[in-house]
Scaffold this motif. Structure first.
Motif, mmCIF file in Angstrom:
data_model
loop_
_atom_site.group_PDB
_atom_site.id
_atom_site.type_symbol
_atom_site.label_atom_id
_atom_site.label_comp_id
_atom_site.label_asym_id
_atom_site.label_seq_id
_atom_site.Cartn_x
_atom_site.Cartn_y
_atom_site.Cartn_z
ATOM 1 N N THR A 1 1.483 4.007 -1.977
ATOM 2 C CA THR A 1 1.669 2.658 -1.425
ATOM 3 C C THR A 1 3.145 2.264 -1.467
ATOM 4 O O THR A 1 3.713 1.824 -0.460
ATOM 5 C CB THR A 1 0.818 1.638 -2.213
ATOM 6 O OG1 THR A 1 -0.555 2.017 -2.116
ATOM 7 C CG2 THR A 1 0.992 0.236 -1.659
ATOM 8 N N THR B 1 -5.491 -3.265 0.562
ATOM 9 C CA THR B 1 -4.370 -2.813 -0.258
ATOM 10 C C THR B 1 -3.144 -3.686 -0.002
ATOM 11 O O THR B 1 -2.826 -3.998 1.153
ATOM 12 C CB THR B 1 -4.049 -1.337 0.037
ATOM 13 O OG1 THR B 1 -5.212 -0.546 -0.256
ATOM 14 C CG2 THR B 1 -2.890 -0.839 -0.824
ATOM 15 N N ILE C 1 1.013 -4.721 -1.391
ATOM 16 C CA ILE C 1 2.184 -4.530 -2.233
ATOM 17 C C ILE C 1 2.526 -5.918 -2.780
ATOM 18 O O ILE C 1 2.758 -6.853 -2.014
ATOM 19 C CB ILE C 1 3.365 -3.937 -1.433
ATOM 20 C CG1 ILE C 1 3.017 -2.517 -0.968
ATOM 21 C CG2 ILE C 1 4.630 -3.941 -2.281
ATOM 22 C CD1 ILE C 1 4.081 -1.860 -0.087
ATOM 23 N N HIS D 1 1.464 -1.857 -6.666
ATOM 24 C CA HIS D 1 0.307 -1.575 -5.807
ATOM 25 C C HIS D 1 -0.904 -2.382 -6.273
ATOM 26 O O HIS D 1 -1.129 -2.492 -7.470
ATOM 27 C CB HIS D 1 0.021 -0.059 -5.893
ATOM 28 C CG HIS D 1 -1.379 0.352 -5.556
ATOM 29 N ND1 HIS D 1 -1.778 0.658 -4.282
ATOM 30 C CD2 HIS D 1 -2.478 0.536 -6.338
ATOM 31 C CE1 HIS D 1 -3.069 1.003 -4.286
ATOM 32 N NE2 HIS D 1 -3.500 0.939 -5.528
ATOM 33 N N ALA E 1 -0.832 4.500 -6.110
ATOM 34 C CA ALA E 1 0.220 3.486 -6.292
ATOM 35 C C ALA E 1 1.549 4.011 -5.758
ATOM 36 O O ALA E 1 2.289 3.296 -5.062
ATOM 37 C CB ALA E 1 0.339 3.113 -7.770
#
Ligand code: AVJ
Length: 328
Positions: A220, A255, A257, A242, A217
Motif C-alpha cells: 500500500t 483500503t 493510506i 496502511h 502494508a
C-alpha cells in the motif's frame, strides 16, 4: 507447427501516458481524498503483490489455483474447441497455463496488458510452453475499447479470461460497465471466464489484507514511494500507514493510506494538507456471493452459465454468456 514469433501489437488508440501529477492532484482535491489503485503496480508493487500471494492469510490466489487444479478440465470442456482466449491482464502465468493445458485446439491466446514488461515476459514464457498456440499480445488498457488482433484462423468462440478477482477492484457500476464492454468484444457466441472472491466471515477477509508480515502494508505505502520517485512529491513515509477494513454492508475491503499526523505534502506545484488520522482511499476489493454476481452479470446483459468453487468454498470462477443465449 513451428514456434510462433513473439508478436506484440500496440493499440494505437491507447491514450498517451497520462499526466500523472494531474491525476494525483485531482485525487487529493477530492473529498475524501483518493488515489486510483492501478498506481500500486510499478515494478516494486508488482513484486510486492506476488509476495502477498505467498502470505498464509492471503487465500485468494491459492484458492483460485486449487479451483483450477480441480476444475480446469471441465472448464475447458465447457468452453469447447477452437477458442480464442483473450486474457485481461497477463500476470497470471500459473492459472493461464492450467487453462491452456486443457483447452481443445485453442485458436490463439491474446494477453491484454498495459505495462509492456510483464507482457513481454508472459508472451515469451507461453510461447516456450505452448509452441502450438499462437500468442497475439496486445499492449493496451483493457478498461477501454479494444481492437483485437485478427486471429490466425476463425475461432468458434472468443472467451475473455479475467482471473484473480480483479473485477473486485471496480465499484459496482464500473464493474457492470466493464462486463458490458467485454460482452461486446466476445460477440454473440462468446463467453467470459471470470474469477471473483466470495463473501465470507469478516475475520478471514480482513486478515487477508492485513498480513502479519506486513507485506500488504508495504504494498500500500509503496504507492507513495512511487509517486515521490515519479512526480517528485515529498510524502514522508513515516507519517502514513496502511489500513484495510471490511465493510460488511457493502461487501468490500476498503483500503486507505492514513496520515498519522497533521502534515503538508508537496505535489507538483501544490501543497496538500493532511489532518491527523485523515484517511485517503486507495483500493476497494469487492466480494460477491454467487447471487450478487448473478445480479451484477444481469446488469451487463449476461448470465451465469456455469460456476465453480475451490474445495474450501473460498473463491468462485464463473462462465458468463449473453443473457438469453442458448448457453455454452
Ligand atoms: C489483485 C486486485 C485481486 O484486491 O485482492 C491484494 C490486490 N490488494 N492485497 C485484491 C490486493 C491488497 C488484489 N487484486
Amino acid at each position: 507447427m513451428s514456434v510462433q514469433a513473439c508478436e506484440i501489437r500496440d493499440d494505437d488508440r491507447r491514450p498517451p501516458v497520462d499526466d500523472l501529477v494531474g491525476i494525483v492532484q485531482r485525487g487529493l482535491r477530492a473529498k475524501p481524498k483518493r488515489l486510483p489503485s492501478w498506481l500500486f503496480y510499478d515494478e516494486r508493487g508488482s513484486q510486492l503483490f506476488e509476495d502477498i500471494c505467498e502470505q498464509p492469510e492471503y487465500y485468494l490466489t491459492r484458492s483460485e489455483i486449487a479451483l483450477m487444479d480441480v476444475h480446469s478440465g471441465e472448464i475447458a470442456d465447457v468452453l469447447g474447441a477452437d477458442v480464442r482466449l483473450v486474457e485481461y491482464g497477463s500476470g497470471n502465468a500459473i492459472k493461464t497455463r492450467m487453462l491452456l493445458e486443457h483447452l481443445h485446439a485453442p485458436v490463439s491466446y491474446v494477453p491484454v496488458e498495459i505495462s509492456p514488461e510483464p507482457l513481454r515476459n508472459s508472451t515469451q514464457a507461453l510461447n516456450t510452453r505452448f509452441p502450438n498456440v499462437p500468442v497475439q499480445a496486445l499492449h493496451a488498457d483493457f478498461t477501454r475499447p479494444l481492437r483485437l488482433p485478427i486471429p490466425p484462423r476463425a475461432p468458434r468462440r472468443t472467451v475473455i479470461y479475467f482471473p484473480g478477482s480483479t473485477i473486485g477492484n471496480f465499484e459496482a457500476r464500473e464493474a457492470a460497465e466493464l462486463l458490458r464492454k467485454m460482452r461486446g468484444e466476445m460477440g454473440d457466441n462468446g463467453g467470459i471466464l471470470i474469477g471473483a472472491d466470495l463473501k465470507k466471515d469478516t475475520a478471514t477477509i480482513e486478515a487477508a489484507y492485513n498480513d502479519k508480515a506486513g507485506v500488504t502494508a508495504e504494498f500500500t505505502l509503496n504507492m507513495l514511494v512511487r509517486l515521490n520517485r515519479e512526480i517528485g512529491s515529498d510524502f514522508d513515509l513515516s507519517g502514513f500507514r496502511h489500513r484495510a477494513h471490511y465493510n460488511a454492508m457493502i461487501g468490500r475491503i476498503e483500503t486507505f493510506i492514513v496520515s498519522t499526523r497533521d502534515q503538508k505534502v508537496r505535489v507538483g506545484k501544490q501543497q496538500v494538507s493532511f489532518a491527523a488520522e485523515e484517511a485517503m482511499q486507495v483500493e476497494y476489493s469487492c466480494k460477491y456471493s454467487p447471487e450478487d454476481f448473478a445480479a451484477l452479470a444481469g446488469k451487463a446483459g449476461l448470465s451465469i452459465a456455469h460456476e465453480w468453487t475451490d474445495p474450501q468454498g473460498m473463491f468462485a470462477v464463473y462462465y458468463l454468456v449473453r443473457a438469453g443465449a442458448k448457453s455454452a
